[in-house]
Design a protein around this motif. Structure first.
Motif, PDB file in Angstrom:
ATOM      1  N   LYS A 230       2.403   7.539  -6.648  1.00  0.00           N
ATOM      2  CA  LYS A 230       1.586   8.708  -6.979  1.00  0.00           C
ATOM      3  C   LYS A 230       2.247  10.019  -6.533  1.00  0.00           C
ATOM      4  O   LYS A 230       1.686  11.089  -6.729  1.00  0.00           O
ATOM      5  N   GLY A 231       3.413   9.920  -5.886  1.00  0.00           N
ATOM      6  CA  GLY A 231       4.130  11.114  -5.454  1.00  0.00           C
ATOM      7  C   GLY A 231       3.928  11.488  -4.003  1.00  0.00           C
ATOM      8  O   GLY A 231       4.330  12.570  -3.569  1.00  0.00           O
ATOM      9  N   PHE A 232       3.346  10.612  -3.210  1.00  0.00           N
ATOM     10  CA  PHE A 232       3.118  10.886  -1.795  1.00  0.00           C
ATOM     11  C   PHE A 232       4.282  10.366  -0.963  1.00  0.00           C
ATOM     12  O   PHE A 232       4.948   9.403  -1.338  1.00  0.00           O
ATOM     13  N   TYR A 233       4.538  10.993   0.161  1.00  0.00           N
ATOM     14  CA  TYR A 233       5.597  10.564   1.073  1.00  0.00           C
ATOM     15  C   TYR A 233       5.102  10.737   2.504  1.00  0.00           C
ATOM     16  O   TYR A 233       4.173  11.492   2.778  1.00  0.00           O
ATOM     17  N   TRP A 234       5.728  10.004   3.437  1.00  0.00           N
ATOM     18  CA  TRP A 234       5.331  10.038   4.843  1.00  0.00           C
ATOM     19  C   TRP A 234       5.796  11.338   5.490  1.00  0.00           C
ATOM     20  O   TRP A 234       6.959  11.727   5.378  1.00  0.00           O
ATOM     21  N   SER A 235       4.889  12.012   6.164  1.00  0.00           N
ATOM     22  CA  SER A 235       5.215  13.218   6.913  1.00  0.00           C
ATOM     23  C   SER A 235       5.042  12.917   8.399  1.00  0.00           C
ATOM     24  O   SER A 235       3.921  12.687   8.860  1.00  0.00           O
ATOM     25  N   SER A 236       6.128  12.927   9.130  1.00  0.00           N
ATOM     26  CA  SER A 236       6.043  12.621  10.563  1.00  0.00           C
ATOM     27  C   SER A 236       5.385  13.754  11.349  1.00  0.00           C
ATOM     28  O   SER A 236       4.855  13.526  12.428  1.00  0.00           O
ATOM     29  N   SER A 237       5.376  14.959  10.818  1.00  0.00           N
ATOM     30  CA  SER A 237       4.760  16.075  11.541  1.00  0.00           C
ATOM     31  C   SER A 237       3.233  15.979  11.563  1.00  0.00           C
ATOM     32  O   SER A 237       2.605  16.431  12.520  1.00  0.00           O
TER      33      SER A 237
ATOM     34  N   SER B 249      -7.001  22.662   0.690  1.00  0.00           N
ATOM     35  CA  SER B 249      -7.352  21.704  -0.349  1.00  0.00           C
ATOM     36  C   SER B 249      -6.239  20.686  -0.445  1.00  0.00           C
ATOM     37  O   SER B 249      -5.112  20.931  -0.047  1.00  0.00           O
ATOM     38  N   GLY B 250      -6.550  19.525  -0.953  1.00  0.00           N
ATOM     39  CA  GLY B 250      -5.529  18.511  -1.115  1.00  0.00           C
ATOM     40  C   GLY B 250      -5.992  17.150  -0.638  1.00  0.00           C
ATOM     41  O   GLY B 250      -7.081  16.990  -0.122  1.00  0.00           O
ATOM     42  N   VAL B 251      -5.117  16.195  -0.821  1.00  0.00           N
ATOM     43  CA  VAL B 251      -5.402  14.812  -0.469  1.00  0.00           C
ATOM     44  C   VAL B 251      -4.273  14.296   0.405  1.00  0.00           C
ATOM     45  O   VAL B 251      -3.106  14.607   0.173  1.00  0.00           O
ATOM     46  N   GLU B 252      -4.632  13.531   1.416  1.00  0.00           N
ATOM     47  CA  GLU B 252      -3.662  12.863   2.266  1.00  0.00           C
ATOM     48  C   GLU B 252      -4.095  11.414   2.400  1.00  0.00           C
ATOM     49  O   GLU B 252      -5.246  11.082   2.117  1.00  0.00           O
ATOM     50  N   TYR B 253      -3.178  10.550   2.821  1.00  0.00           N
ATOM     51  CA  TYR B 253      -3.486   9.138   3.001  1.00  0.00           C
ATOM     52  C   TYR B 253      -2.977   8.662   4.346  1.00  0.00           C
ATOM     53  O   TYR B 253      -1.965   9.160   4.851  1.00  0.00           O
TER      54      TYR B 253
ATOM     55  N   LEU C 156       0.832  -1.204   0.000  1.00  0.00           N
ATOM     56  CA  LEU C 156       0.000   0.000   0.000  1.00  0.00           C
ATOM     57  C   LEU C 156       0.867   1.256   0.000  1.00  0.00           C
ATOM     58  O   LEU C 156       0.578   2.223  -0.707  1.00  0.00           O
ATOM     59  N   ALA C 157       1.928   1.237   0.794  1.00  0.00           N
ATOM     60  CA  ALA C 157       2.835   2.384   0.838  1.00  0.00           C
ATOM     61  C   ALA C 157       3.488   2.605  -0.525  1.00  0.00           C
ATOM     62  O   ALA C 157       3.595   3.741  -0.995  1.00  0.00           O
ATOM     63  N   ASP C 158       3.901   1.521  -1.182  1.00  0.00           N
ATOM     64  CA  ASP C 158       4.493   1.646  -2.522  1.00  0.00           C
ATOM     65  C   ASP C 158       3.492   2.207  -3.523  1.00  0.00           C
ATOM     66  O   ASP C 158       3.843   3.029  -4.370  1.00  0.00           O
ATOM     67  N   TYR C 159       2.244   1.788  -3.409  1.00  0.00           N
ATOM     68  CA  TYR C 159       1.180   2.247  -4.308  1.00  0.00           C
ATOM     69  C   TYR C 159       1.021   3.768  -4.239  1.00  0.00           C
ATOM     70  O   TYR C 159       0.945   4.439  -5.266  1.00  0.00           O
ATOM     71  N   ILE C 160       1.010   4.332  -3.027  1.00  0.00           N
ATOM     72  CA  ILE C 160       0.828   5.788  -2.933  1.00  0.00           C
ATOM     73  C   ILE C 160       2.128   6.547  -3.164  1.00  0.00           C
ATOM     74  O   ILE C 160       2.095   7.686  -3.609  1.00  0.00           O
ATOM     75  N   ARG C 161       3.270   5.917  -2.895  1.00  0.00           N
ATOM     76  CA  ARG C 161       4.550   6.571  -3.226  1.00  0.00           C
ATOM     77  C   ARG C 161       4.681   6.771  -4.727  1.00  0.00           C
ATOM     78  O   ARG C 161       5.239   7.772  -5.181  1.00  0.00           O
TER      79      ARG C 161
END
Length: 68
Positions: free
Chosen positions: A32-39, A55-59, A25-30
């Motif tokens: 798409k250009g998403f990365y984990w934000s610890s903040s 506006s925007g999308v998060e996972y 699942l993590a690879d699938y969204i990566r």
């Protein structure tokens, strides 16, 4: 089992996908250009301004129990 949850404006949440492997699942969204934000403890992208009032999308990926 893990569930991929898409978070949109005003904290609207949608179940997008499930998988037995969290890393898939993590690879699938990566891809798409998403990365984990610890903040914010979510997967975000640079085009995102946050679902809280912006506006925007998060996972997020959450563990779930499998019905057997």
């Amino acid at each position: 089992m893990y569930i991929l949850i898409k978070i949109e404006t005003n904290d609207c949440r949608y179940n997008e996908m499930v998988c037995r492997n969290r890393e898939k699942l993590a690879d699938y969204i990566r891809e798409k250009g998403f990365y984990w934000s610890s903040s914010v403890n979510r997967y975000i992208d640079d085009k995102n301004t946050g679902s809280y009032g912006g506006s925007g999308v998060e996972y997020i990926i959450r563990p779930i129990e499998e019905l057997k």
